[in-house]
Design an enzyme around this catalytic site. Structure first.
Site, mmCIF file in Angstrom:
data_model
loop_
_atom_site.group_PDB
_atom_site.id
_atom_site.type_symbol
_atom_site.label_atom_id
_atom_site.label_comp_id
_atom_site.label_asym_id
_atom_site.label_seq_id
_atom_site.Cartn_x
_atom_site.Cartn_y
_atom_site.Cartn_z
ATOM 1 N N ASP A 317 0.615 -1.256 0.151
ATOM 2 C CA ASP A 317 -0.047 -0.068 0.005
ATOM 3 C C ASP A 317 0.897 1.189 0.082
ATOM 4 O O ASP A 317 0.308 2.330 -0.589
ATOM 5 C CB ASP A 317 -0.900 0.069 1.202
ATOM 6 N N TYR A 372 -9.509 -1.012 2.207
ATOM 7 C CA TYR A 372 -9.080 -0.913 3.725
ATOM 8 C C TYR A 372 -8.995 0.551 3.966
ATOM 9 O O TYR A 372 -8.810 1.449 2.934
ATOM 10 C CB TYR A 372 -7.884 -1.598 3.779
HETATM 11 CU CU LIG Z 1 -7.177 -7.739 6.795
#
Ligand SMILES: [Cu+2]
Length: 622
Positions: A317, A372
């Protein structure tokens, strides 16, 4: 480019208040002018990264020392670093410009077969959806599944990894998965179209392969948690809690210089790393004591553990998506929190009954990267404790669940699977406990066998091992031994004549679980150990290397320690891997309650006694 082009700018001549201050908008524009004058910004060139190229530690300390805010006439060269991608030709370059001299300082063109690719750029998302929706083979694969209206299919362009496939070598590419979104408010993650992936060349702007491996029904149940039909009526019995600071906060922020209680530090922010903390110090009667020169979480990797169709799913990320790029303005939050009891005691002999409340300074930011949401929190406590905590929330990455006991994925809604994965963060802690000369001891706790010195078998000891060189300091945690790592000053001692120190307490979750022979293991070597210690090198900023997207592997920490330098009494950097192996639970669908991970740093003989005896007792208003 013209190497001799010199651009004079206001930003360059004015300079920042402190050499570690983030670049200002004026400075970014000034750097852009320098790049343009050098002929590096054609119409099809995009910035994949743009940020401050921090001066080396010795340059900063020579100019400013440790005292926050002290300015000096001898400012280091002010530089910006840009990753430039020509989206028409694919040419990718790593360029450094000097705002001080108005010139390009360095430029390196990447070799994609060796360096991989620059990070994903924002435009790649729209590009991917447009191209994939138009691809005849992909449309045919969707039509076979009864999905004929492609405007109701959302596409998710995912970083591709590096698996040595001939038709992928040297391409700037993404792998694109699909989700049904029946109407604009529909929650697409509820409806994965599994078994089909479009492999997309972002430069040729075409799908070069459609993988169509199996068909499974698209899960139907809505996960729209904002829909009353899904969540039910809101509860109405939560009474207000109000937290007020009638006299204002106890911290001060002057530019980027933050002070609270005995703490001082500088705040920074970077598109790739997010929040960065600099020159963290603690003051006591001896004055300002340096503790950490720089702290950040410069990388994280999320490898998925489903070996079938989606074997390639692994996201860095930071290095691939740049966590700091996806945040809102005013993204850094600074506040104080009450944290319950600091200490208390009612003494049976002298009758004294005392208690004090703990408080912490919180410096944090939140970022949303795809499905996320990650919150990065640094806590500074009255007693010298530092904690780093990552809050993980958002939505699970989903797939169709094949039914039965499929070991690699949890069923979280009817027919909806959430594949197992890990979140492995790497914190970079440039430690300076009472100065630059530090060393690291590994400390294990154990019992002792019965013997002449231990006739009743109750003895407990610490085993302390100095980690002398970079190769011996690549270590794993061991919860069964209560293993910790202590960063000691090799120059300063406390009143007991022992080194002043800070101890790192790891959570000891599993390191990378992928097989050592796997591509992901090579690409995220940093995640194969909990601890690395390197001798400070200004070029070593990123634990998986400078270029992560589609990188074949071997870069970063394993390469950094190849020289096996001495780290005993040196200027050292700790790199700590932390984060959970995540087997999703039904309770994490359709949106996850926050899960936390992190680590703690505690003073260990840094002070001569409890440093909070001077905290006043609670008064009527607190
Ligand atoms: Cu996770």
């Amino acid at each position: 480019m013209t190497d001799t082009a010199t651009v004079r700018t206001d930003a360059g001549s004015a300079g920042p208040a402190h050499p570690l201050d983030p670049a200002s908008a004026a400075e970014y524009l000034a750097g852009r002018l320098i790049l343009a004058a050098a002929g590096l910004l054609g119409e099809s060139v995009r910035f994949a990264y743009y940020g401050l190229d921090e001066p080396a530690k010795d340059e900063v300390l020579a100019g400013t020392g440790w005292a926050a805010g002290r300015s000096s006439p001898s400012q280091p060269d002010r530089r910006l670093r840009a990753f430039l991608i020509d989206v028409r030709t694919g040419e990718s370059s790593d360029v450094v410009v000097s705002l001080t001299s108005g010139q390009v300082v360095s430029r390196r063109v990447l070799d994609p077969r060796i360096d991989g690719q620059l990070p994903i750029i924002t435009g790649d998302f729209a590009t991917a959806e447009e191209i994939v929706r138009a691809d005849p083979q992909w449309r045919a694969a969707m039509a076979r599944r009864g999905l004929t209206d492609v405007t109701k299919i959302r596409t998710c362009p995912l970083t591709a990894g590096s698996f040595g496939d001939d038709d992928e070598a040297g391409r700037r590419m993404v792998r694109v998965l699909a989700f049904v979104q029946a109407d604009p408010h529909d929650y697409a993650w509820s409806h994965p179209v599994d078994g089909v992936a479009a492999y997309l060349d972002l430069i040729e702007r075409r799908v070069f392969r459609v993988v169509d491996e199996f068909e499974r029904p698209v899960p139907a149940e809505s996960g729209d948690y904002d829909d009353p039909a899904v969540r039910g009526p809101l509860r109405n019995d939560l009474r207000p809690i109000e937290i007020t600071q009638p006299e204002g906060p106890s911290f001060t922020l002057d530019g980027t210089s933050l002070r609270w209680q005995n703490w001082s530090m500088r705040i920074g922010f970077d598109a790739r790393e997010g929040l960065t903390l600099h020159q963290i110090s603690l003051a006591d009667s001896d004055g300002e004591r340096p503790l950490i020169y720089r702290a950040s979480v410069p990388e994280m990797v999320v490898p998925y553990g489903d070996p079938a169709f989606r074997y390639w799913q692994t996201y860095f990320d930071s290095g691939e998506y740049l966590v700091g790029k996806w945040v809102v303005p005013n993204a850094i939050c600074i506040h104080e929190e009450d944290h319950g009891i600091l200490w208390k005691h009612t003494d049976i002999f002298n009758g004294s009954a005392q208690s004090r409340r703990q408080r912490r300074l919180v410096v944090s930011f939140f970022t949303t990267v795809g499905n996320y949401d990650y919150g990065f929190y640094w806590y500074f406590y009255l007693d010298g404790t530092i904690e780093c905590e990552v809050k993980m929330t958002g939505t699970l990455f989903t797939a169709a669940h094949p039914g039965g006991d499929y070991p690699y994925s949890a069923e979280v809604a009817p027919g909806l699977g959430a594949p197992v994965h890990q979140h492995l963060f790497s914190a970079r802690l440039d430690m300076t406990v009472d100065g630059l000369a530090n060393a690291v001891d590994e400390i294990d706790v154990s019992g002792c066998p019965v013997g002449p010195d231990n006739p009743y078998g109750n003895a407990i000891i610490q085993t302390i091992t100095r980690l002398g060189s970079e190769s011996t300091a690549a270590r794993r945690a061991d919860a069964t031994r209560g293993r910790t790592w202590r960063v000691v000053s090799t120059e300063r001692t406390n009143r007991f004549g022992r080194p002043t120190a800070y101890t790192l307490y790891p959570e000891a979750a599993p390191v990378l679980l992928a097989d050592p022979s796997s591509s992901i293991s090579a690409r995220s070597g940093f995640a194969t150990n909990h601890l690395w210690v390197t001798r400070y090198d200004p070029a070593q900023r990123y634990p998986a290397g400078d270029f992560v997207n589609q990188h074949p592997g071997g870069a970063g920490l394993p390469a950094f320690i190849a020289g096996d330098q001495d780290i005993d009494g040196a200027d050292i950097v700790l790199w700590h891997t932390f984060g959970p192996a995540h087997f999703p639970r039904p309770e994490e669908w359709p949106v996850m309650p926050v899960t936390r991970c992190g680590f703690t740093l505690k003073p260990t003989g840094f002070f001569d006694r409890n440093p909070t005896l001077d905290v006043p007792p609670p008064s009527s208003h607190c």
